[in-house]
Structure formats: C-alpha cells, structure tokens
Design a protein around this motif. Structure first.
Motif, short mmCIF file in Angstrom:
data_model
loop_
_atom_site.label_atom_id
_atom_site.label_comp_id
_atom_site.label_asym_id
_atom_site.label_seq_id
_atom_site.Cartn_x
_atom_site.Cartn_y
_atom_site.Cartn_z
N ALA A 278 0.74 -1.26 -0.23
CA ALA A 278 -0.01 0.08 0.14
C ALA A 278 0.76 1.42 0.05
O ALA A 278 0.42 2.33 -0.52
CB ALA A 278 -0.83 -0.05 1.25
N LYS B 235 -4.72 -3.79 11.75
CA LYS B 235 -6.01 -4.65 11.52
C LYS B 235 -5.75 -5.65 10.36
O LYS B 235 -5.69 -6.56 10.43
CB LYS B 235 -7.23 -3.84 11.29
CG LYS B 235 -7.86 -3.51 12.67
CD LYS B 235 -9.35 -2.67 12.49
CE LYS B 235 -10.25 -3.12 11.66
NZ LYS B 235 -11.21 -2.12 11.39
N THR B 236 -5.61 -4.73 9.09
CA THR B 236 -5.47 -5.47 7.93
C THR B 236 -3.94 -5.25 7.34
O THR B 236 -3.77 -5.91 6.27
CB THR B 236 -6.45 -5.20 6.95
OG1 THR B 236 -6.16 -3.56 6.61
CG2 THR B 236 -7.78 -5.29 7.37
N THR C 98 4.37 -0.59 3.96
CA THR C 98 3.17 -1.00 4.42
C THR C 98 2.24 -2.11 3.41
O THR C 98 2.12 -1.96 2.27
CB THR C 98 2.00 0.29 4.76
OG1 THR C 98 2.63 1.07 5.23
CG2 THR C 98 0.90 -0.25 5.34
N ASN D 82 -9.30 -8.16 -4.11
CA ASN D 82 -8.42 -7.27 -3.55
C ASN D 82 -8.98 -6.60 -2.49
O ASN D 82 -8.72 -5.24 -2.17
CB ASN D 82 -8.20 -6.39 -4.86
CG ASN D 82 -6.96 -5.67 -5.05
OD1 ASN D 82 -5.98 -6.42 -4.76
ND2 ASN D 82 -6.68 -4.70 -5.59
N ARG E 148 2.27 5.05 11.32
CA ARG E 148 1.09 4.82 11.05
C ARG E 148 0.13 6.10 11.26
O ARG E 148 -0.78 6.41 10.17
CB ARG E 148 0.28 3.91 11.98
CG ARG E 148 0.24 2.52 11.45
CD ARG E 148 -0.22 1.71 12.54
NE ARG E 148 -1.84 1.29 12.84
CZ ARG E 148 -2.57 0.59 12.06
NH1 ARG E 148 -1.99 0.01 10.82
NH2 ARG E 148 -3.69 0.83 12.23
C1 LIG Z 1 -3.83 -1.20 -0.52
C2 LIG Z 1 -5.26 -1.33 -0.73
C3 LIG Z 1 -5.65 -2.92 -1.03
C4 LIG Z 1 -6.00 -0.82 0.59
O1 LIG Z 1 -7.18 -0.54 0.36
P1 LIG Z 1 -8.35 0.36 0.95
O2 LIG Z 1 -9.70 0.44 0.54
O3 LIG Z 1 -7.69 1.96 0.95
O4 LIG Z 1 -8.24 -0.35 2.27
P2 LIG Z 1 -8.53 0.55 3.90
O5 LIG Z 1 -8.60 1.93 3.78
O6 LIG Z 1 -9.70 -0.34 4.47
O7 LIG Z 1 -6.95 0.27 4.29
C5 LIG Z 1 -6.69 -1.00 4.62
C6 LIG Z 1 -5.30 -0.96 5.13
O8 LIG Z 1 -4.27 -0.41 4.64
C7 LIG Z 1 -3.97 0.83 5.25
N1 LIG Z 1 -3.49 1.69 4.32
C8 LIG Z 1 -4.32 1.74 3.04
N2 LIG Z 1 -3.70 2.72 2.29
C9 LIG Z 1 -2.66 3.12 2.71
C10 LIG Z 1 -1.55 4.09 2.46
N3 LIG Z 1 -1.61 4.96 1.41
N4 LIG Z 1 -0.50 4.23 3.18
C11 LIG Z 1 -0.40 3.76 4.40
N5 LIG Z 1 -1.38 2.54 4.69
C12 LIG Z 1 -2.48 2.48 3.88
C13 LIG Z 1 -4.77 1.45 6.28
O9 LIG Z 1 -4.35 2.23 7.26
C14 LIG Z 1 -5.65 0.00 6.59
O10 LIG Z 1 -4.72 -0.80 7.68
P3 LIG Z 1 -4.94 -1.22 9.11
O11 LIG Z 1 -6.32 -2.25 8.54
O12 LIG Z 1 -4.15 -2.00 9.72
O13 LIG Z 1 -5.77 -0.17 9.91
C15 LIG Z 1 -5.58 -0.62 -1.98
O14 LIG Z 1 -5.30 0.87 -1.80
C16 LIG Z 1 -4.95 -1.24 -3.12
O15 LIG Z 1 -5.28 -2.12 -3.71
N6 LIG Z 1 -3.97 -0.44 -3.53
C17 LIG Z 1 -3.10 -0.74 -4.95
C18 LIG Z 1 -2.03 -1.85 -4.24
C19 LIG Z 1 -1.21 -2.28 -5.44
O16 LIG Z 1 -1.48 -2.50 -6.33
N7 LIG Z 1 0.38 -2.26 -5.08
C20 LIG Z 1 1.54 -2.77 -5.89
C21 LIG Z 1 1.82 -1.34 -6.46
S1 LIG Z 1 2.17 -1.57 -8.10
#
Ligand SMILES: CC(C)(COP(=O)(O)OP(=O)(O)OC[C@H]1O[C@@H](n2cnc3c(N)ncnc32)[C@H](O)[C@@H]1OP(=O)(O)O)[C@@H](O)C(=O)NCCC(=O)NCCS
Length: 168
Positions: free
Chosen positions: A66, A94-95, A122, A130, A157
């Motif tokens: 993330a 959490k996640t 992270t 996903n 965090r």
């Molecule tokens: C990562 C991803 C699954 C998170 O989805 P989301 O809908 O934002 O999920 P949430 O808001 O419920 O956050 C989930 C967890 O991720 C963390 N998180 C999400 N975005 C974050 C960011 N930008 N920075 C740090 N932590 C982050 C949250 O704090 C949360 O942690 P916790 O459950 O331990 O408190 C989504 O943003 C995604 O698929 N991103 C692309 C990932 C990817 O393709 N990576 C490869 C790079 S090419």
C-alpha cells in the motif's frame, strides 16, 4: 516474557524471527544504469519482493504493497557488488503490517556490511477481490529493539493516516 500485541480477531501471535527474510545477490550488468551503478528502480523491486515475502510469511495470506516510506539511499552499489537485503516485521495493524527493509553492500574481503538503503513498507492482506482482510496473527514484541520499532511504527501509522486524510 515480552509484551504481546494482538486484537480480538487475531487467533495467535508470531515472533519477528518467524518471518525474517534475508536475500543476497550480486549486481549484474542487467542491474546497472549508464553510470555503472545499480539502478534505483531495480533495487526498489527487490525490496518490494522481500517486504512481500515477510508479510506473507507472517500472515499466511496474499498481500499487496500500500505504501513505502522513509526510503533513504545512503550509498550506491556497482557491478559485482554483493547486496544483502534483510526484511523484518515491525508492526501488525488490523489488515496491514509494517515491514522494515535494510539493504547492505557486503565487502568481499572481510564480510563487513555497509548500509545502503532503509525503507518501511506497508503491506495489506487481501482476498481474491483485492479487498483488505484481517491479519490473522498478532506479533510478540520481545526485545527492546522490537519494542522501539513497534512504537516507531505507531507514530509512522499516525503520520500516514494524517497524510491520507489531508492529501499531502
Ligand atoms: C492497499 C489497498 C488494498 C488498500 O485498500 P483501501 O480500500 O484503501 O483499504 P482501507 O482504507 O480499508 O485500508 C486497509 C489498510 O491499509 C492501510 N492503508 C491503506 N492505504 C494506505 C496508505 N496509502 N498508506 C499507508 N497505509 C495504508 C490502512 O491504514 C489499513 O490498515 P489497518 O487495517 O491495519 O488499519 C488498495 O489501496 C490497493 O489495492 N492499492 C493498490 C496496491 C497495489 O497494487 N500495490 C502494488 C503497487 S504497483
């Protein structure tokens, strides 16, 4: 016995050693840029792979990256250098999990390791769609060093949360 960090949904705890990952390789021609130095993007892909392995070993679940922060390049590397990358888990949310990845250049003559790079990843547990899912294991924080990393991770965090909220 050290401090145990877990929340209700977590079925058990693991130790930092259970997922620690060390990865070693030599810089090849295909890894260098026009300046004969290791290409930063190549190093970043290695770090991302190590961080993902650490998080998968801890959670037993597929993960995605993330965020990457505190990425600092202290020194470069060149052709034939031995690169050692060490990843270890510092925090479980959490996640999401935070993984610290340290990179060293190892001196061939005496085995001394010189810091090259440090970064915090992270990693988020995801399902087939996903969607973030809970990390099933908490973390035993047993040494002073592990405690300091956990406390640092809680601050990072909070900073990440603020950055996301305020968009900076
Ligand atoms: C990562 C991803 C699954 C998170 O989805 P989301 O809908 O934002 O999920 P949430 O808001 O419920 O956050 C989930 C967890 O991720 C963390 N998180 C999400 N975005 C974050 C960011 N930008 N920075 C740090 N932590 C982050 C949250 O704090 C949360 O942690 P916790 O459950 O331990 O408190 C989504 O943003 C995604 O698929 N991103 C692309 C990932 C990817 O393709 N990576 C490869 C790079 S090419």
């Amino acid at each position: 016995m050290g401090k145990v960090f877990h929340v209700d949904h977590q079925i058990a705890n693991k130790n930092v050693e259970d997922s620690i990952t060390e990865w070693t390789r030599v810089v090849r021609y295909s890894d260098i840029n026009s300046e004969d130095r290791l290409f930063g993007g190549t190093l970043m892909s290695w770090l991302d792979e190590v961080a993902g392995i650490v998080a998968t070993r801890h959670s037993g679940n597929p993960v995605t990256t993330a965020a990457i922060d505190n990425m600092q390049f202290k020194q470069g590397a060149k052709l034939d250098d031995i690169i050692v990358i060490i990843g270890k888990i510092t925090h479980v949310g959490k996640t999401s999990m935070e993984v610290r990845v340290d990179t060293y250049v190892e001196d061939r003559r005496n085995g001394m390791r010189h810091v090259m790079n440090r970064a915090y990843f992270t990693e988020v547990c995801i399902d087939d769609d996903n969607t973030p899912v809970l990390v099933p294991y908490g973390l035993n924080v047993r040494t002073e060093n592990e405690k300091a990393e956990w406390e640092g991770a809680e601050k990072r965090r909070e900073l990440r949360r603020q950055r996301r909220m305020e968009g900076f």
